[in-house]
Design a protein around this motif. Sequence first.
Motif, PDB file in Angstrom:
ATOM      1  N   LYS A  10      20.721  73.829  22.962  1.00 46.94           N
ATOM      2  CA  LYS A  10      21.244  72.591  22.399  1.00 46.94           C
ATOM      3  C   LYS A  10      22.143  71.889  23.416  1.00 46.94           C
ATOM      4  N   TYR A  11      22.512  70.626  23.112  1.00 48.20           N
ATOM      5  CA  TYR A  11      23.282  69.811  24.046  1.00 48.20           C
ATOM      6  C   TYR A  11      24.646  69.475  23.429  1.00 48.20           C
ATOM      7  N   GLN A  12      25.680  69.660  24.223  1.00 52.27           N
ATOM      8  CA  GLN A  12      27.033  69.371  23.746  1.00 52.27           C
ATOM      9  C   GLN A  12      27.565  68.104  24.403  1.00 52.27           C
ATOM     10  N   VAL A  13      28.022  67.181  23.555  1.00 50.60           N
ATOM     11  CA  VAL A  13      28.599  65.925  24.037  1.00 50.60           C
ATOM     12  C   VAL A  13      30.127  66.067  24.029  1.00 50.60           C
ATOM     13  N   ARG A  14      30.754  65.703  25.145  1.00 52.51           N
ATOM     14  CA  ARG A  14      32.207  65.788  25.247  1.00 52.51           C
ATOM     15  C   ARG A  14      32.750  64.421  25.646  1.00 52.51           C
ATOM     16  N   VAL A  15      33.589  63.832  24.754  1.00 53.17           N
ATOM     17  CA  VAL A  15      34.143  62.502  25.024  1.00 53.17           C
ATOM     18  C   VAL A  15      35.659  62.556  24.889  1.00 53.17           C
ATOM     19  N   TYR A  16      36.376  62.074  25.911  1.00 58.14           N
ATOM     20  CA  TYR A  16      37.834  62.027  25.922  1.00 58.14           C
ATOM     21  C   TYR A  16      38.312  60.934  24.971  1.00 58.14           C
ATOM     22  N   VAL A  17      39.273  61.279  24.084  1.00 60.08           N
ATOM     23  CA  VAL A  17      39.738  60.286  23.107  1.00 60.08           C
ATOM     24  C   VAL A  17      41.226  59.952  23.245  1.00 60.08           C
ATOM     25  N   GLY A  18      41.961  60.613  24.124  1.00 61.75           N
ATOM     26  CA  GLY A  18      43.367  60.260  24.327  1.00 61.75           C
ATOM     27  C   GLY A  18      44.255  61.475  24.510  1.00 61.75           C
ATOM     28  N   TYR A  19      45.596  61.235  24.475  1.00 61.55           N
ATOM     29  CA  TYR A  19      46.584  62.293  24.650  1.00 61.55           C
ATOM     30  C   TYR A  19      47.396  62.471  23.366  1.00 61.55           C
ATOM     31  N   ASP A  20      47.738  63.718  23.091  1.00 59.72           N
ATOM     32  CA  ASP A  20      48.639  64.004  21.978  1.00 59.72           C
ATOM     33  C   ASP A  20      50.035  63.531  22.391  1.00 59.72           C
ATOM     34  N   HIS A  21      50.640  62.634  21.619  1.00 57.62           N
ATOM     35  CA  HIS A  21      51.928  62.052  21.992  1.00 57.62           C
ATOM     36  C   HIS A  21      53.061  63.070  21.959  1.00 57.62           C
ATOM     37  N   ILE A  22      52.880  64.133  21.202  1.00 58.57           N
ATOM     38  CA  ILE A  22      53.943  65.137  21.078  1.00 58.57           C
ATOM     39  C   ILE A  22      53.821  66.216  22.147  1.00 58.57           C
ATOM     40  N   THR A  23      52.612  66.794  22.287  1.00 57.32           N
ATOM     41  CA  THR A  23      52.419  67.892  23.242  1.00 57.32           C
ATOM     42  C   THR A  23      52.040  67.405  24.633  1.00 57.32           C
ATOM     43  N   GLY A  24      51.519  66.184  24.734  1.00 56.82           N
ATOM     44  CA  GLY A  24      51.078  65.656  26.029  1.00 56.82           C
ATOM     45  C   GLY A  24      49.735  66.204  26.479  1.00 56.82           C
ATOM     46  N   LYS A  25      49.071  66.971  25.633  1.00 54.68           N
ATOM     47  CA  LYS A  25      47.787  67.565  26.003  1.00 54.68           C
ATOM     48  C   LYS A  25      46.650  66.574  25.785  1.00 54.68           C
ATOM     49  N   ARG A  26      45.646  66.681  26.656  1.00 54.55           N
ATOM     50  CA  ARG A  26      44.470  65.813  26.562  1.00 54.55           C
ATOM     51  C   ARG A  26      43.597  66.271  25.391  1.00 54.55           C
ATOM     52  N   LYS A  27      43.098  65.331  24.627  1.00 56.78           N
ATOM     53  CA  LYS A  27      42.270  65.645  23.478  1.00 56.78           C
ATOM     54  C   LYS A  27      40.852  65.123  23.676  1.00 56.78           C
ATOM     55  N   THR A  28      39.905  65.945  23.268  1.00 55.88           N
ATOM     56  CA  THR A  28      38.491  65.617  23.483  1.00 55.88           C
ATOM     57  C   THR A  28      37.705  65.823  22.201  1.00 55.88           C
ATOM     58  N   LYS A  29      36.730  64.964  21.965  1.00 58.13           N
ATOM     59  CA  LYS A  29      35.831  65.077  20.809  1.00 58.13           C
ATOM     60  C   LYS A  29      34.545  65.757  21.251  1.00 58.13           C
ATOM     61  N   TYR A  30      34.125  66.797  20.528  1.00 62.43           N
ATOM     62  CA  TYR A  30      32.890  67.535  20.842  1.00 62.43           C
ATOM     63  C   TYR A  30      31.869  67.330  19.725  1.00 62.43           C
ATOM     64  N   VAL A  31      30.598  67.107  20.127  1.00 61.31           N
ATOM     65  CA  VAL A  31      29.504  66.992  19.172  1.00 61.31           C
ATOM     66  C   VAL A  31      28.292  67.721  19.746  1.00 61.31           C
TER      67      VAL A  31
END
Length: 389
Positions: A10-31
Amino acid sequence: MAITKKKNGKYQVRVYVGYDHITGKRKTKYVTCETMREARLKEAQLITDVETGELVPDWDKSKVQKHYTFDEAYEEWFDIYKRQGRTESTVEKTKYYFEHYLLKPELFGGMYLERMTRKEVQKKVNKFIPTLVTSKTILSYAKTVINWAVDNEEIECNDNPLEHVQMVQAKKMPKRDVRYYNDHQIKLFESGVREFYNNEPAFVAIYTILIRTGMRIGELLGMKWKDVDYEQSIINLHGRMSLVHGVGKYEHGLKNGDDSRTIEFDKTTFNCLKVWQQEQRLNTLSQGKPITRDDFIFNYSRDTVVSRLNAFYGWYNSSHSEMLPYLNIHGFRHTHASLLLSNGVDLKKVAERLGHKDITITANIYADVTPKARREVADKFSEIMGDNV
């Protein structure tokens, strides 16, 4: 942004959606998609959603506020409250206040917190406060629960109506004839106890210890024989008997949060304890269950101690010319402290003996310690002024 093929085909899509304002960690959406074509279409859709604001990270979403009832807020608050290291008796008393008063429809049972108006709350408070001596204490728990809900943004309001109500006069405690005995009255009481309980050394010991040590009734009923050191004439208190669901239950530690307290006792207390221990030893041996150091010294309930005291007063005042005013169990603790203070014992030493965490507690309770002490203050001032007494 990337598309990767997984081991399962199967194929995994990874799209960056922004940063957590509290932790500063990068957040990504996976499908995950079945085919490369489907993955590319999904990737394009996610990128568009991010750019148009359709795809909003969880931390940027507005918190969905609930239409909370007072009952629901209490359940969540109490779940935390009971796990904060409080004694079982304290937790049970708090639960009792809610179940018997605060959760009833007459107060706040079933009410939506965001719909509680100051006017409505004031009406309920006006009716409730005059009914109980402890009504204001009970209402303080309700205020705590609502503050908890507001602080956690669980309800659609930013204010607590109980913060603004006007507190009317609570029911007054019935006035007692006396709060404590003077030195003459306490001598009459001790003499009467020895006469009335001539064949019951347990009760002679109970009332003698309460008078001569100032300990609380729960501490007395929580004493074990291993706590008594006859050589040094001291009692080492390590626990107390508390009421849980109306039944006495032993709890480690003392009321003020201390693990233990040492109380020195006098010769009279020494003799009373010795006499009762010998009596108890003979009774238990005859039953084939000799007492041990881990046994409680007094196997009586609070109700029994109180009812036997009432019986004593009835007998004494019907058979003696000089009457003894009724004094409740806690009054013996007050008597002990007031006699010590009025006879010049240092306030700090009395506070330590009573087990008060803060000396100001003792000072506040015994501010008007006795007529004798107040007379001494007046006489001292006269002495300072050089008056001829």
